[in-house]
Design a protein around this motif. Structure first.
Motif: not given
Length: 94
Positions: A46, A49-50, A52-56
């Protein structure tokens, strides 16, 4: 893929003073060690995932995250434990 993720979780569980190690310790107290590793692998998935999704970048919360979050609960639990042992406890702010 899942074997790699569980190896990562086992390594993260053995680290010192990190959020993931603290999470593993909390889970292992309530579940078996194997179930705690699987739950930690899920948490890592998880987090990835976050990221990669948010680019942080990953920001570790630290090994004392749960202690800071639950400070009042920990304090009351320890007071009750002392009272069960026969002590009278009075708390004063420092």
């Amino acid at each position: 893929m899942s074997a790699t993720l569980t190896e990562v979780a086992q390594t993260a569980a053995r680290t010192k003073n990190t959020y993931l190690a603290a999470r593993y310790q909390r889970l292992a107290r309530r579940r078996s060690r194997k179930q705690a590793i699987i739950a930690l692998a899920h948490a890592i998935l998880k987090i990835m995932y976050h990221m990669l999704r948010e680019g942080t970048d990953y920001q570790d919360l630290g090994g004392t995250y749960y202690e800071q979050r639950d400070k009042r609960h920990i304090l009351l639990r320890r007071v009750k434990r002392l009272e069960r042992l026969g002590y009278r406890v009075t708390l004063q702010a420092a």
